[in-house]
Design a protein around this motif. Sequence first.
Motif, short mmCIF file in Angstrom:
data_model
loop_
_atom_site.label_atom_id
_atom_site.label_comp_id
_atom_site.label_asym_id
_atom_site.label_seq_id
_atom_site.Cartn_x
_atom_site.Cartn_y
_atom_site.Cartn_z
N MET A 1 0.81 -1.12 0.07
CA MET A 1 0.07 -0.03 0.02
C MET A 1 0.85 1.14 -0.06
O MET A 1 1.80 1.44 0.65
CB MET A 1 -0.95 -0.13 1.23
CG MET A 1 -1.61 1.12 1.27
SD MET A 1 -2.80 1.31 2.92
CE MET A 1 -1.56 1.25 4.21
N ALA A 2 0.50 2.28 -0.90
CA ALA A 2 1.38 3.53 -1.05
C ALA A 2 0.85 4.37 0.19
O ALA A 2 -0.39 4.57 0.63
CB ALA A 2 1.11 4.30 -2.15
N PHE A 4 -0.77 7.43 1.52
CA PHE A 4 -1.72 8.22 0.87
C PHE A 4 -1.29 9.90 0.97
O PHE A 4 -1.37 10.07 2.06
CB PHE A 4 -3.29 8.04 1.23
CG PHE A 4 -4.10 8.80 0.41
CD1 PHE A 4 -4.35 8.58 -1.03
CD2 PHE A 4 -4.89 9.60 1.08
CE1 PHE A 4 -5.28 9.27 -1.56
CE2 PHE A 4 -5.68 10.63 0.46
CZ PHE A 4 -6.12 10.32 -0.82
N LYS A 8 -1.03 14.54 -4.18
CA LYS A 8 -0.53 13.67 -5.11
C LYS A 8 -2.07 12.86 -5.74
O LYS A 8 -1.67 12.50 -6.74
CB LYS A 8 0.37 12.32 -4.79
CG LYS A 8 1.77 12.83 -4.25
CD LYS A 8 2.24 11.81 -4.06
CE LYS A 8 4.07 11.98 -3.58
NZ LYS A 8 4.72 10.72 -3.26
N PHE A 9 -2.98 12.84 -5.04
CA PHE A 9 -4.26 12.41 -5.63
C PHE A 9 -4.68 13.21 -6.96
O PHE A 9 -5.49 12.79 -7.67
CB PHE A 9 -5.18 11.98 -4.59
CG PHE A 9 -6.30 11.16 -5.15
CD1 PHE A 9 -5.95 9.66 -5.10
CD2 PHE A 9 -7.29 11.25 -5.65
CE1 PHE A 9 -6.89 8.68 -5.38
CE2 PHE A 9 -8.28 10.49 -6.15
CZ PHE A 9 -7.99 9.17 -6.03
N LYS A 12 -3.55 11.39 -9.65
CA LYS A 12 -3.65 10.11 -9.40
C LYS A 12 -3.14 8.87 -10.20
O LYS A 12 -2.84 7.87 -9.79
CB LYS A 12 -5.20 9.69 -9.04
CG LYS A 12 -6.27 9.93 -10.19
CD LYS A 12 -7.56 9.90 -9.62
CE LYS A 12 -8.55 10.72 -10.36
NZ LYS A 12 -8.62 12.43 -10.13
N HIS A 15 0.60 8.70 -9.83
CA HIS A 15 1.21 8.33 -8.38
C HIS A 15 0.40 7.09 -7.83
O HIS A 15 0.89 6.37 -7.25
CB HIS A 15 0.99 9.53 -7.40
CG HIS A 15 1.67 10.61 -7.77
ND1 HIS A 15 2.89 10.77 -7.65
CD2 HIS A 15 1.34 11.98 -8.31
CE1 HIS A 15 3.52 12.00 -8.20
NE2 HIS A 15 2.37 12.74 -8.55
N TYR A 16 -0.81 7.00 -8.25
CA TYR A 16 -1.57 5.82 -7.54
C TYR A 16 -2.19 4.73 -8.59
O TYR A 16 -3.34 4.29 -8.09
CB TYR A 16 -2.71 6.40 -6.76
CG TYR A 16 -2.02 7.07 -5.47
CD1 TYR A 16 -1.35 6.59 -4.67
CD2 TYR A 16 -2.34 8.52 -5.37
CE1 TYR A 16 -0.47 7.32 -3.65
CE2 TYR A 16 -1.83 9.22 -4.22
CZ TYR A 16 -0.87 8.51 -3.47
OH TYR A 16 -0.57 9.38 -2.17
N GLU A 19 -2.89 0.99 -7.32
CA GLU A 19 -3.90 1.25 -6.15
C GLU A 19 -5.12 1.33 -6.72
O GLU A 19 -6.29 0.85 -6.36
CB GLU A 19 -3.52 2.36 -5.08
CG GLU A 19 -2.39 1.95 -4.41
CD GLU A 19 -1.12 2.48 -5.11
OE1 GLU A 19 -0.20 2.40 -4.38
OE2 GLU A 19 -0.97 2.96 -6.21
N LEU A 20 -5.58 2.10 -7.71
CA LEU A 20 -6.82 2.47 -8.15
C LEU A 20 -7.33 1.41 -8.99
O LEU A 20 -8.44 0.77 -8.85
CB LEU A 20 -6.53 3.63 -9.47
CG LEU A 20 -6.30 5.06 -8.77
CD1 LEU A 20 -6.14 5.93 -9.90
CD2 LEU A 20 -7.44 5.38 -7.81
N TYR A 55 -10.74 12.54 -4.51
CA TYR A 55 -10.58 12.46 -3.16
C TYR A 55 -11.44 13.84 -2.49
O TYR A 55 -11.09 14.85 -2.97
CB TYR A 55 -9.19 12.46 -2.60
CG TYR A 55 -9.20 12.16 -0.96
CD1 TYR A 55 -9.50 11.21 -0.42
CD2 TYR A 55 -8.61 13.40 -0.45
CE1 TYR A 55 -9.54 11.30 1.11
CE2 TYR A 55 -8.53 13.32 0.83
CZ TYR A 55 -8.66 12.18 1.73
OH TYR A 55 -8.64 12.44 2.92
N PHE A 102 -6.08 2.66 0.39
CA PHE A 102 -5.17 3.73 0.75
C PHE A 102 -5.18 3.70 2.34
O PHE A 102 -4.71 4.76 2.92
CB PHE A 102 -5.88 5.25 0.36
CG PHE A 102 -5.50 5.18 -1.16
CD1 PHE A 102 -4.17 5.41 -1.73
CD2 PHE A 102 -6.71 5.32 -2.11
CE1 PHE A 102 -3.84 5.28 -3.18
CE2 PHE A 102 -6.23 5.43 -3.50
CZ PHE A 102 -5.10 5.19 -3.98
#
Length: 106
Positions: A1-2, A4, A8-9, A12, A15-16, A19-20, A55, A102
Amino acid sequence: MADFDPEKFEDKYEHYFPELQRAYKSAFETMNDQYDSELIHAIDQHVLAESEPFYEGDGEFRIELPDDIEGRLSGVLVDEEKLSTIMERYEQEIESELRTVFGLVE
């Protein structure tokens, strides 16, 4: 898990992205187990592929869906009330999975 980071979202997908993908996949699996798989696959491919997670702060997410959801599902028979109920449930499931991925679950 990164770890959160709400800032950064904003970027997204840079960076994520993993995770998405994990959150959407987990939501899909849950929904596919509970509802008609043909409908869930159609929603996944024709609606959620064009959705956008945001977010909102305080550990909450929202999913922005594209316009004309019914029109995007032209190959699947589903009444408007049932579709609305399933879409609401699907959005809740994705939002829940995003919180889990997250580490924002209380």
